[in-house]
Design an enzyme around this catalytic site. Structure first.
Site, mmCIF file in Angstrom:
data_model
loop_
_atom_site.group_PDB
_atom_site.id
_atom_site.type_symbol
_atom_site.label_atom_id
_atom_site.label_comp_id
_atom_site.label_asym_id
_atom_site.label_seq_id
_atom_site.Cartn_x
_atom_site.Cartn_y
_atom_site.Cartn_z
ATOM 1 N N ASP A 172 32.736 33.976 109.177
ATOM 2 C CA ASP A 172 32.251 32.657 109.574
ATOM 3 C C ASP A 172 32.291 32.481 111.095
ATOM 4 O O ASP A 172 31.690 31.552 111.629
ATOM 5 C CB ASP A 172 33.110 31.546 108.943
ATOM 6 N N ASP A 177 31.075 23.788 103.588
ATOM 7 C CA ASP A 177 31.183 24.588 102.370
ATOM 8 C C ASP A 177 31.742 23.680 101.282
ATOM 9 O O ASP A 177 32.026 22.511 101.525
ATOM 10 C CB ASP A 177 32.021 25.849 102.577
ATOM 11 N N ASP A 199 35.973 29.394 107.005
ATOM 12 C CA ASP A 199 37.359 29.827 106.872
ATOM 13 C C ASP A 199 37.556 31.336 107.028
ATOM 14 O O ASP A 199 38.629 31.783 107.360
ATOM 15 C CB ASP A 199 37.965 29.355 105.542
HETATM 16 P P1 ATP Z 1 32.572 27.977 99.396
HETATM 17 O O1 ATP Z 1 31.627 28.863 100.139
HETATM 18 O O2 ATP Z 1 32.039 26.635 99.152
HETATM 19 O O3 ATP Z 1 33.958 27.992 99.912
HETATM 20 P P2 ATP Z 1 33.150 29.927 97.322
HETATM 21 O O4 ATP Z 1 34.623 30.025 97.334
HETATM 22 O O5 ATP Z 1 32.490 29.993 95.980
HETATM 23 O O6 ATP Z 1 32.626 28.567 97.911
HETATM 24 P P3 ATP Z 1 33.057 32.461 98.634
HETATM 25 O O7 ATP Z 1 34.499 32.447 98.987
HETATM 26 O O8 ATP Z 1 32.064 32.989 99.578
HETATM 27 O O9 ATP Z 1 32.546 31.024 98.272
HETATM 28 O O10 ATP Z 1 32.941 33.248 97.268
HETATM 29 C C1 ATP Z 1 31.693 33.612 96.736
HETATM 30 C C2 ATP Z 1 31.838 33.894 95.265
HETATM 31 O O11 ATP Z 1 32.692 35.021 95.082
HETATM 32 C C3 ATP Z 1 32.489 32.785 94.464
HETATM 33 O O12 ATP Z 1 31.579 31.813 94.068
HETATM 34 C C4 ATP Z 1 33.071 33.515 93.298
HETATM 35 O O13 ATP Z 1 32.092 33.749 92.299
HETATM 36 C C5 ATP Z 1 33.474 34.840 93.905
HETATM 37 N N1 ATP Z 1 34.882 34.820 94.299
HETATM 38 C C6 ATP Z 1 35.516 33.912 95.033
HETATM 39 N N2 ATP Z 1 36.802 34.214 95.227
HETATM 40 C C7 ATP Z 1 36.990 35.387 94.577
HETATM 41 C C8 ATP Z 1 38.113 36.257 94.402
HETATM 42 N N3 ATP Z 1 39.276 36.000 94.919
HETATM 43 N N4 ATP Z 1 37.923 37.376 93.671
HETATM 44 C C9 ATP Z 1 36.730 37.675 93.143
HETATM 45 N N5 ATP Z 1 35.651 36.915 93.277
HETATM 46 C C10 ATP Z 1 35.766 35.786 93.982
#
Ligand code: ATP
Length: 946
Positions: A660, A333, A656
């Site tokens: 997953d 990721d 994480d």
């Molecule tokens: P990765 O998958 O590489 O860790 P990521 O953090 O963007 O990246 P996710 O945690 O699946 O992936 O989050 C998906 C999307 O949700 C993010 O790209 C963001 O737009 C939104 N997002 C992430 N964290 C939050 C949060 N705490 N509150 C609201 N929206 C969030």
């Protein structure tokens, strides 16, 4: 706390009364009260039952096939009237058994130490403050904070639940999540696990958030009561250990057959006395049995695991070390693994304005500027709604540095923490905001929904509503759910044109590798039919709709500095890196390009929605080229992993969150994040990164490859000495006794156990070779003992040792006056002093040649001088030990008798000292030629390509 309260049926009480029943409060226990309770009730630990008794573990080293064979051989020696030999063989067995036990013990210690490096934590409220404590320090009355993916470490009674769902499969075997609530339960006929307001140690939160008061800890918990049932699971043998077990058994049987064969040949062609023939055949058996191989392998795996832990990769099972060595694809990721996860909002955007935010990191130092002027949120309504919405919809906390000049840190999600900072820079105080608009409910963040909502009670109504929902998340999601939009301090209908402007702004930021989060709100008016009356009925479906779009918070999350080099290392090592992120495609590709994961002009970007529509065949075709997966739901990782595996790849995947877990379990190597990862992900993974850093995966792969190479190195070393041990006997046989036995059985035993063991161990500790990451991944189907390795061991190194040892034997005979044509000294009598000296020389020559060989084994093709000839301390100690041993048993009369040796002269030592350089020079020459040919070939291939 009284015993009585522990047995109160807490499920029957209302949430408010639970606190008093357990003598605690919503602000938690005080630290001193918690300590007092711990002093009374002990730590929250499940007592592990003793594993296999050490006595049994010790004895098992004397009862396997190889050991039994040696016991029997020793016994036959006694019966045959050869007590000295019998004692020697048994001694060999005892030394070998003790040595194996010691190695297993050290390996066990190393892996136990590792388990301690992965402690469990729990979030609690104590002294009114949220704190992270060791799970073992939980006491009854502690108020636990629960979030998705948390492991529950004690039995507890739920007092607040936001869509709380728990996986109780460890207790019930049922893996479907169970909904939990804070309401009192009056039904009588429910089992404990069925009671919706009780939580149990050993289970985990699969969705939602909540709070619960600890009721029981340690062995008093439901899990503690059944713990003994689950503790007897033994760790399975790794494929490598299984392979070695099989190989050792095969070699043992082969050795036994050789011994019998030699005995029969001797009786047929030489006709030695029965006793002599038996001794000599026994020597053959012992010479070929690879004692110590298996424990040495186990120890080297354990040592590798320890080295990996120092490089921030905690491997949970020895098995994984070998799989790491053959990993061919890493699916990673982005956020936090490839990037630093140190978010800073550097731009804010609303339909009416674009703002720049100064300052880096979590320190609330900086300001919000528009057109070069500082702007305060109180003077700009859209900005105020944007930053206050972001800050209110955040569960993170900023921790001020303890000493002056220190750094601000965060508790919680960095994406949420930076929203608090941007609000502060705009002149708002998040604590005051929270106080004036208290949160009444939360719809927690979910990767699948890509958004989160908090509902607040307002003192001043907003658009006629006293209650408002703030929603933040992926811009495309928020825009999709918005029917209105804030523009120029007014609320207007959402139009296609506004849609397009928001999309264009988002894309422009994302193309620069920036992470964009949108903020919206919804006034929850009481006259709105679509808003449920009861707060407990608020769900994402009925709250996250008809939103008013406010603006974008744009944050930078730069790549980790060491990642680009690690990606390049993967490229050289033939390992593909595939990014699978939840973030937006343009942001993902921009970051992927910056760190070298994509190089082509037009990499394929597959979004989660596209993947959904794709067939497996199409997916596999895409996986053959350069691809980035964006906006992926965690569950979709599993599909990518499965397809890669079907393509024959060995896949490492990072994760994480709770969702997953299936991908982490399915992958050949599941890698969980130690800092940001949930307990559930850590449990499902094979390896945990203590720094969440992609580069640490690559280091672990390097160690995995090195350990496998090291195991091959010491196998080569151990096997090669069989030749110089066996050839003298073969010469004796084939000459029909005209060449008296050049190496006695006791001398063979000396080499096998006295002199070979320590240097072999040293080889297991070799640091990775410089080019270990310049080779393609190992084919996992390739056996450890390949024909090539055997050829090199027996016909290369082994033959060299055999020639040298026979030369030393003949040298001693010639020195005493023997010439071809004359009978050799020792024919007909093994008491001839010249013959005894000649066998001593043969023995010493093998030992000295092995000094050269152990150095040769240190590298495969590189010159050992390039590593530093004496840079492996363990090998140096082994060499000193074996030389001392040989001097010892030749110098002192009692040993001379036992080992059939005599003192050697200065001239003999000069001869012997020439052997290691000679053996080294021959192999260094071969390696140099090999390198030259390889370079020429590479040059030629390069020229042809050009
Ligand atoms: P990765 O998958 O590489 O860790 P990521 O953090 O963007 O990246 P996710 O945690 O699946 O992936 O989050 C998906 C999307 O949700 C993010 O790209 C963001 O737009 C939104 N997002 C992430 N964290 C939050 C949060 N705490 N509150 C609201 N929206 C969030």
């Amino acid at each position: 706390m009284s015993e009585a309260t522990a047995s109160v049926a807490v499920q029957r009480l209302t949430a408010d009364r639970v606190f008093s029943a357990l003598e605690t409060s919503p602000a938690g226990l005080t630290q001193s009260e918690a300590e007092a309770r711990q002093a009374r009730q002990g730590k929250n630990l499940i007592q592990t039952e003793k594993r296999r008794s050490p006595v049994l573990a010790f004895l098992s080293n004397f009862t396997h096939l190889m050991a039994c064979l040696l016991w029997a051989a020793g016994a036959i020696a006694f019966v045959a009237g050869l007590p000295e030999l019998g004692v020697a063989v048994w001694l060999v067995n005892v030394i070998n058994g003790c040595f194996s036990f010691w190695q297993e013990y050290r390996a066990g210690k190393a892996t136990d130490a590792l388990k301690k490096m992965l402690p469990s934590y729990a979030s609690v409220i104590r002294d009114g403050q949220e704190q992270k404590i060791l799970a073992e320090d939980l006491v009854p009355g502690d108020v636990m904070l629960l979030a998705e993916g948390d492991k529950i470490s004690a039995d507890a009674r739920v007092v607040r639940a936001n869509d709380l769902q728990v996986n109780q499969s460890t207790l019930t075997g049922e893996s479907n999540p169970v909904r939990k609530t804070a309401d009192a339960v009056l039904e009588e006929d429910l089992t404990q696990a069925e009671t919706p307001n009780l939580l149990f140690a050993g289970t985990s939160v699969s969705e939602g958030t909540g709070r619960a008061v600890v009721t029981r800890i340690g062995m008093d918990t439901e899990f503690g009561k059944i713990a003994h049932l689950t503790q007897n699971m033994e760790e399975a043998e790794s494929p490598l250990q299984q392979q070695l077990n099989r190989t050792t058994r095969q070699i043992t049987v082969f050795a036994a057959c050789m011994g019998v064969g030699f005995f029969l040949l001797d009786q047929l062609f030489v006709g030695s006395e029965f006793a002599a023939a038996f001794i000599f055949s026994l020597g053959m058996v012992v010479a070929f049995i690879p004692e110590g191989l298996l424990p040495t392998v186990t120890l080297s795996l354990a040592m590798a695991v320890q080295r990996m832990s120092k490089r921030n990769a905690l491997v949970k099972k020895l098995n994984s070390v070998e799989t790491l060595g053959s990993t061919s694809v890493i699916c990673t990721d982005k956020t936090g693994t490839l990037t630093q996860n140190e978010m800073t909002v550097n731009h804010l955007w609303t339909v009416g304005s674009e703002y720049e935010v100064t300052g880096v990191g979590y320190a609330p130092e900086g300001e919000v500027r528009a057109a070069g002027h500082r702007i305060q949120a109180i003077y700009d309504d859209d900005l105020r709604l944007l930053v206050s919405g972001g800050a209110l919809c955040s569960n993170a906390r900023l921790i001020a540095p303890e000493e002056e000049g220190g750094r601000y840190t965060v508790l919680g999600d960095p994406t949420e923490a930076c929203l608090l900072v941007s609000a502060q820079k705009a002149g708002l105080d998040p604590a005051e905001l929270e106080a004036s608009c208290p949160r009444v409910r939360e719809l927690p963040f979910e990767s699948r929904r890509k958004r989160m909502t908090t509902i607040h009670q307002l003192s001043e109504p907003l658009e006629g509503a006293r209650r408002v929902a703030f929603v933040k998340g992926a811009p495309s999601e928020i825009v999709r759910l918005s029917t209105r939009c804030r523009a120029y301090e007014k609320t207007v209908e959402m139009t296609d044109e506004l849609h397009e402007r928001i999309r264009a702004a988002n894309d422009a930021y994302a193309a620069d590798g920036l992470r964009v989060l949108a903020v919206a709100y919804r006034p929850l008016r009481t006259d709105d039919e679509s808003v449920p009356r009861a707060m407990s009925a608020y769900t994402p479906e009925n709250i996250e709709r008809d939103l008013v779009f406010v603006g974008l918070e744009v944050m930078q999350d730069p790549p980790r500095p060491e990642v680009a080099a690690a990606v390049e290392q993967c490229r050289r090592a033939g390992i593909r890196v595939i990014m699978i992120t939840g973030d937006y495609g343009l942001t993902a590709v921009s970051i992927a390009r910056r760190i070298g994961i994509v190089r082509g002009e037009h990499p394929r970007v597959v979004s989660g929605v596209e993947l959904e529509r794709m067939s497996d065949a199409e997916l596999r075709e895409i996986l053959g080229g350069e691809v980035v997966f964006s906006r992926m739901a965690p569950e979709q990782k599993l599909r990518v992993v499965e397809n890669l595996q079907q393509m024959g790849e060995i896949v490492a995947v990072t994760g994480d969150g709770v969702n997953d877990s299936p991908a982490l379990k399915k992958a050949d190597i599941g890698v969980a994040m130690g800092v940001t990862g949930t307990d559930v992900a850590k449990e499902a993974a094979d390896m945990v990164l203590t720094d969440d850093n992609f580069a640490s995966i690559v280091h672990a792969i390097e160690e995995g490859r090195a350990v496998y190479a090291n195991i091959r190195k010491f196998m080569l070393y151990i096997l090669n000495s069989n030749m110089p041990e066996a050839v003298p006997s073969a010469v004796y046989l084939l000459s029909g006794g005209a060449v008296p036995l050049p190496l006695t059985t006791m001398q063979i035993l000396t080499i096998d156990l006295g002199t070979d063991m320590l240097p072999a161990l040293g080889l297991g500790c070799e640091a990775p070779e410089a080019d270990v990451m310049d080779r393609p991944p190992r084919d996992p189907k390739e056996p450890l003992l390949t024909a090539k390795l055997m050829r090199k061991a027996f016909l290369g190194y082994g033959l060299m040792g055999a020639v040298v040892s026979m030369a030393a034997y003949v040298f001693a005979q010639v020195e005493a006056g023997w010439l071809p044509g004359l009978p050799m000294f020792g024919v007909g009598t093994d008491a001839d002093p010249v013959y005894v000296r000649a066998t001593t020389m043969c023995l010493a020559a093998i030992v000295f040649a092995q000094i050269g060989q152990v150095l040769n084994c240190r590298t495969e093709t590189a010159s050992v001088f390039s590593r530093g000839l004496l840079s492996n301390r363990h090998i140096n100690v082994g060499i000193v030990f074996e030389v001392c041993l040989i001097v010892f048993i030749t110098l002192f009369p009692p040993f001379q008798q036992v080992f059939h040796t005599s003192p050697l002269g200065l001239f003999d030592y000069v001869f012997l000292c020439c052997l290691p350089p000679l053996v080294l020079a021959v192999e260094e020459g071969r390696k140099a030629v090999f390198r030259l040919v390889r370079r020429r070939r590479a040059n030629r291939a390069g020229a042809e390509e050009r």
